[in-house]
Design a protein around this motif. Structure first.
Motif, mmCIF file in Angstrom:
data_model
loop_
_atom_site.group_PDB
_atom_site.id
_atom_site.type_symbol
_atom_site.label_atom_id
_atom_site.label_comp_id
_atom_site.label_asym_id
_atom_site.label_seq_id
_atom_site.Cartn_x
_atom_site.Cartn_y
_atom_site.Cartn_z
ATOM 1 N N VAL A 1 0.890 -1.085 -0.015
ATOM 2 C CA VAL A 1 0.101 0.029 0.057
ATOM 3 C C VAL A 1 0.943 1.072 0.000
ATOM 4 C CG1 VAL A 1 -1.698 -1.059 1.225
ATOM 5 C CG2 VAL A 1 -0.211 0.069 2.507
ATOM 6 N N THR A 2 0.228 2.423 -0.474
ATOM 7 C CA THR A 2 1.162 3.606 -0.344
ATOM 8 C C THR A 2 1.049 4.400 0.910
ATOM 9 O OG1 THR A 2 0.339 3.691 -2.865
ATOM 10 C CG2 THR A 2 1.560 5.636 -1.780
ATOM 11 N N PRO A 3 2.047 4.429 1.579
ATOM 12 C CA PRO A 3 1.968 5.081 2.867
ATOM 13 C C PRO A 3 1.576 6.650 2.658
ATOM 14 C CG PRO A 3 4.167 4.116 2.448
ATOM 15 C CD PRO A 3 3.434 4.087 1.339
ATOM 16 N N GLY A 4 0.717 7.226 3.589
ATOM 17 C CA GLY A 4 0.157 8.546 3.426
ATOM 18 C C GLY A 4 -1.182 8.623 2.444
ATOM 19 N N ALA A 5 -1.554 7.552 1.874
ATOM 20 C CA ALA A 5 -2.799 7.796 0.953
ATOM 21 C C ALA A 5 -3.980 8.142 1.844
ATOM 22 C CB ALA A 5 -2.748 6.365 0.070
ATOM 23 N N VAL A 6 -4.932 8.684 1.225
ATOM 24 C CA VAL A 6 -6.049 9.211 1.901
ATOM 25 C C VAL A 6 -7.002 8.243 2.520
ATOM 26 C CG1 VAL A 6 -5.954 11.476 1.004
ATOM 27 C CG2 VAL A 6 -7.387 9.582 0.051
ATOM 28 N N TYR B 1 -7.570 3.578 2.508
ATOM 29 C CA TYR B 1 -7.306 1.999 1.887
ATOM 30 C C TYR B 1 -8.445 1.485 1.639
ATOM 31 C CZ TYR B 1 -2.483 3.569 3.510
ATOM 32 O OH TYR B 1 -1.345 4.010 3.286
ATOM 33 N N PRO C 1 1.086 3.824 11.538
ATOM 34 C CA PRO C 1 0.299 4.858 10.955
ATOM 35 C C PRO C 1 -0.561 4.316 9.889
ATOM 36 C CG PRO C 1 2.378 5.922 11.040
ATOM 37 C CD PRO C 1 2.705 4.525 11.451
ATOM 38 N N SER D 1 -2.860 1.090 11.489
ATOM 39 C CA SER D 1 -3.967 1.706 12.344
ATOM 40 C C SER D 1 -5.018 2.036 11.213
ATOM 41 C CB SER D 1 -3.930 2.702 13.173
ATOM 42 O OG SER D 1 -3.241 3.862 12.563
ATOM 43 N N LYS D 2 -4.704 2.675 10.070
ATOM 44 C CA LYS D 2 -5.746 3.021 9.029
ATOM 45 C C LYS D 2 -6.348 1.724 8.439
ATOM 46 C CE LYS D 2 -3.549 6.834 6.951
ATOM 47 N NZ LYS D 2 -3.090 7.586 5.574
ATOM 48 N N SER E 1 -8.373 0.000 11.043
ATOM 49 C CA SER E 1 -9.869 0.463 11.127
ATOM 50 C C SER E 1 -10.771 0.223 10.223
ATOM 51 C CB SER E 1 -9.517 2.026 11.417
ATOM 52 O OG SER E 1 -8.712 2.312 12.301
ATOM 53 N N LYS F 1 1.257 3.895 20.781
ATOM 54 C CA LYS F 1 0.995 4.901 19.715
ATOM 55 C C LYS F 1 -0.301 4.299 19.067
ATOM 56 C CE LYS F 1 1.761 8.685 19.670
ATOM 57 N NZ LYS F 1 2.744 9.439 20.296
ATOM 58 N N ASN G 1 -3.531 3.959 20.763
ATOM 59 C CA ASN G 1 -4.186 5.089 20.841
ATOM 60 C C ASN G 1 -4.893 5.613 19.467
ATOM 61 O OD1 ASN G 1 -2.797 5.202 23.483
ATOM 62 N ND2 ASN G 1 -1.405 6.578 22.770
ATOM 63 N N VAL G 2 -4.150 5.527 18.498
ATOM 64 C CA VAL G 2 -4.560 5.878 17.150
ATOM 65 C C VAL G 2 -5.834 5.135 16.764
ATOM 66 C CG1 VAL G 2 -4.168 6.557 14.980
ATOM 67 C CG2 VAL G 2 -2.809 7.417 16.708
#
Lengths: 300, 378
Positions: free
Chosen positions: B208-213, B215, B237, B240-241, B244, B265, B268-269
């Motif tokens: 996957v592309t890190p930071g993509a808006v 997933y 990061p 967790s995306k 979720s 972390k 938490n996220v």
């Protein structure tokens, strides 16, 4: 077929967000021919303001829906203020400078805002509360489209319709169109061009802020860097649709969202960006001004 | 090519020199002192990884010398800075070899270690790293003189797949990664071990592309692949995306990840979605008796907490010096024999080394999120 539909809606959600942010790029470009690279950061600031407001209101025990509305409103106000100030301090003094200067200034503002938020807030990822009211569609569709996807799509569609009505029928909208056509002539017939440009920045920034709060609530986390990637994608969407054209930004956003979603679904997410940008190159080869853009008229 | 020829010729020159002139001197020197080479990043941007090792070595050496040294000989440290750069590492290695050190603690970074190892091998020098985790350093079998007190990168993937297949009994595994060196490396090993086991299959392998808006498309794909679990290589990061969005689609399959995700972390996220997530992480060593001894020694002379790899370096120095004591000579074969066959009590546990050079008993444990905190799965 179900799989196709799921990817379709996933692309639609993504595309709506891109379109919301792309509108800001395209409007600013349409009026003063500047690519406002700090626009993605305004989106990020919108999300941060939304988080702060949501945090305060949650501690007072407000219900989620009203928090969502108030957080979005606060984000809009803040982001509008940022957009207005940004134009005033970074672009207006450079308006008669060569075109490269405001562009460099925009990149500078982008980096400045990223670092400013990183230092004043945190460089870590922060958890964003789920503010979308949870509801289920009919059992059959509940896995195809969730409530937050639905909210993003409807809000984006609503905002875009309001925006096009605004531009078509209000005085300010007319002034904007006039300025976009020919700034000097608009000034001569009594349009307050400075006001129009400020209004453009305020409207574009507000849309980005709405997008920021919506997407932050959808994926549940933010950090100072989210504006960069979203900004690049939205800028691509604006160029794809034809920069300067409002329907073009919407179309470009949706096409980009669907391309990414279907590529992930049917090919591989490894190649998500490869396909998105390959599409951009192909379209620009055949239509250099984008899908709905007008070819520039050579002025002699 | 030219460079490696030069390196080789230098090595040859030095070894010839050792044979001709060094014989007598060496025997004389070893009767009184033992030279411990310490190589690693002691300056530059990665010094924070190297300096704690030097600190650990000094503490162990001081303790050993205070207790009368090794069979009567005092230990002296000869430290060399390589800044974690391979080209400096070869220089450092030549310097240590020409100083006639008995054993070497280091290097710190995998790249620098790899550059220096052939030089030590030529000179029959034992080298032990507290921090170089690159798997081929031990597994290729090229460097019988190399040992380490930290588990290699692939050990995590092995633990995660064993856990998924044997403990949870999963059959169809989707392997997702973040396309980065660390995440993809973990995912590649996980895929390899799953295929090797023959008991489960990889139904999806994607980056996957890190930071993509968003997933959700990847999540749809996981769902459509019919996977009964997800193994993810990467950092918190993205994890967790993804987790979720998986839970939002009401998919309840197990989610297994690496020590990039074993962080508070992440919990938490990801919030509620993190509940039940598995992640591998370094084994808890705070219960070991030597851990407290090493920590107390550090606290007696320093403020704050010891830095990165301090305990691994402390353990490595102890293992090296103990082996010298047991070998009762500076003979390469005897030192290696002692390292491989006799246990040492160190902060990372009671360890000895396997035939490839990895410490037995050092490694990772599986953790699971329960009530908002990671707990070791027993």
């Amino acid at each position: 077929m179900d799989y196709f539909l799921e990817l379709f809606f996933s692309g639609l959600t993504r595309g709506s967000i891109y379109a919301l942010i792309a509108l800001g790029y395209t409007m600013v470009y349409g009026i003063i021919e500047l690519i406002n690279f700090a626009h993605g950061e305004v989106y990020m600031i919108g999300a941060f303001v939304g988080l702060t407001v949501a945090g305060v209101l949650t501690s007072f025990g407000f219900p989620a829906t009203s928090i969502m509305v108030m957080a979005s409103m606060a984000a809009v106000v803040y982001a509008a203020a940022y957009g207005y100030t940004l134009e005033k301090i970074a672009y207006r003094p450079l308006r008669s400078a060569p075109r490269l200067s405001p562009l460099i200034s925009a990149i500078g503002m982008s980096i400045f805002l990223q670092n400013y938020v990183m230092l004043s807030q945190t460089s870590d990822f922060l958890s964003f509360p789920k503010l979308t009211p949870e509801f289920d569609f009919l059992e059959k569709y509940s896995s195809t489209i969730g409530s937050s996807d639905f909210l993003i799509i409807t809000v984006a569609a609503f905002v875009m319709i309001v925006l096009s009505l605004f531009i078509k029928f209000t005085r300010m909208g007319k002034a904007m169109r006039a300025t976009a056509q020919n700034r000097k002539m608009a000034m001569l017939v009594g349009v307050n061009v400075d006001q129009v440009i400020s209004a453009t920045f305020v409207i574009g920034s507000s849309l980005a802020a709405v997008g920021g709060v919506l997407i932050a609530s959808h994926i549940g986390q933010i950090n100072f860097f989210i504006g960069f990637i979203a900004g690049i994608k939205a800028f691509t969407a604006a160029v794809l649709g034809g920069i300067g054209s409002i329907p073009g930004a919407v179309l470009g956003g949706l096409i980009l969202g669907w391309t990414e979603s279907f590529c992930t679904g049917y090919v591989s997410s490894d190649y998500e960006d490869v396909f998105a940008f390959a599409l951009l190159v192909i379209i620009l080869i055949f239509r250099p001004s984008g899908l709905l853009g007008k070819a520039p008229v050579q002025k002699v | 090519m030219k460079r490696s020829l030069l390196a080789l010729s230098c090595v040859l020159m030095l070894t010839v020199g050792l044979v001709v002139f060094g014989g007598e001197k060496k025997a004389e020197a070893s009767a009184k002192t033992i030279l411990l080479g310490v190589a690693g990043a002691h300056s530059g941007d990665l010094a924070s990884y190297g300096l704690p090792s030097l600190e650990a070595a000094k503490l162990v050496v001081k303790a050993v010398n205070d207790a009368g040294g090794i069979n009567g000989a005092q230990v002296v440290i000869s430290s060399q800075d390589d800044q974690c750069k391979p080209e400096f590492a070869t220089n450092a290695a030549f310097k240590l070899v020409s100083d006639e050190v008995t054993v070497v603690l280091g290097h710190i970074c995998s790249g620098a270690t790899k550059a220096a190892l052939p030089i030590y091998k030529e000179s029959n020098l034992v080298c032990m790293s507290p921090s170089a985790t690159n798997p081929p350093l031990t597994q290729s079998g090229d460097y019988p003189n190399f040992f380490r007190t930290i588990a290699s990168d692939d050990a995590q993937a092995a633990l995660a797949t064993d856990f998924a297949i044997d403990t949870l009994g999963l059959k169809k595994i989707a392997v997702i990664h973040d396309k980065g060196d660390y995440g993809k490396g973990f995912a590649d090993f996980a895929k390899l071990y799953i295929e090797k086991s023959g008991k489960a299959e990889v139904v999806l392998f994607e980056g996957v592309t890190p930071g993509a808006v968003d997933y959700s498309a990847v999540v749809q794909k996981i769902k459509a692949s019919g996977a009964d679990s997800v193994i993810f290589g990467g950092y918190h990061p993205e994890a967790s995306k993804i987790v979720s969005q998986i839970r939002k689609k009401k998919i309840t399959i197990p989610f297994i990840s690496d020590d990039g995700v074993k962080a508070q972390k992440f919990i938490n996220v990801a919030g509620e979605a993190s509940e039940g997530v598995y992640a591998t992480g370094p084994r808890d060593i705070t219960g070991n008796p030597m851990y407290k001894v090493a920590l107390d020694q550090y606290k007696a002379t320093h403020d704050g907490e010891p830095g990165a790899f301090f305990f691994e370096a402390y353990s490595a120095t102890q293992a090296l010096l103990k082996a010298l004591e047991r070998a009762d000579s500076t003979d390469y074969e005897k030192i290696v024999y002692a390292l491989r066959n006799q246990e040492v009590d160190t902060p990372v546990g009671k360890i000895k080394f396997d035939s490839k050079g990895d410490a037995i008993g050092v490694g990772f444990s599986m953790y699971q999120v329960k009530d908002g905190a990671y707990q070791e799965v027993k």
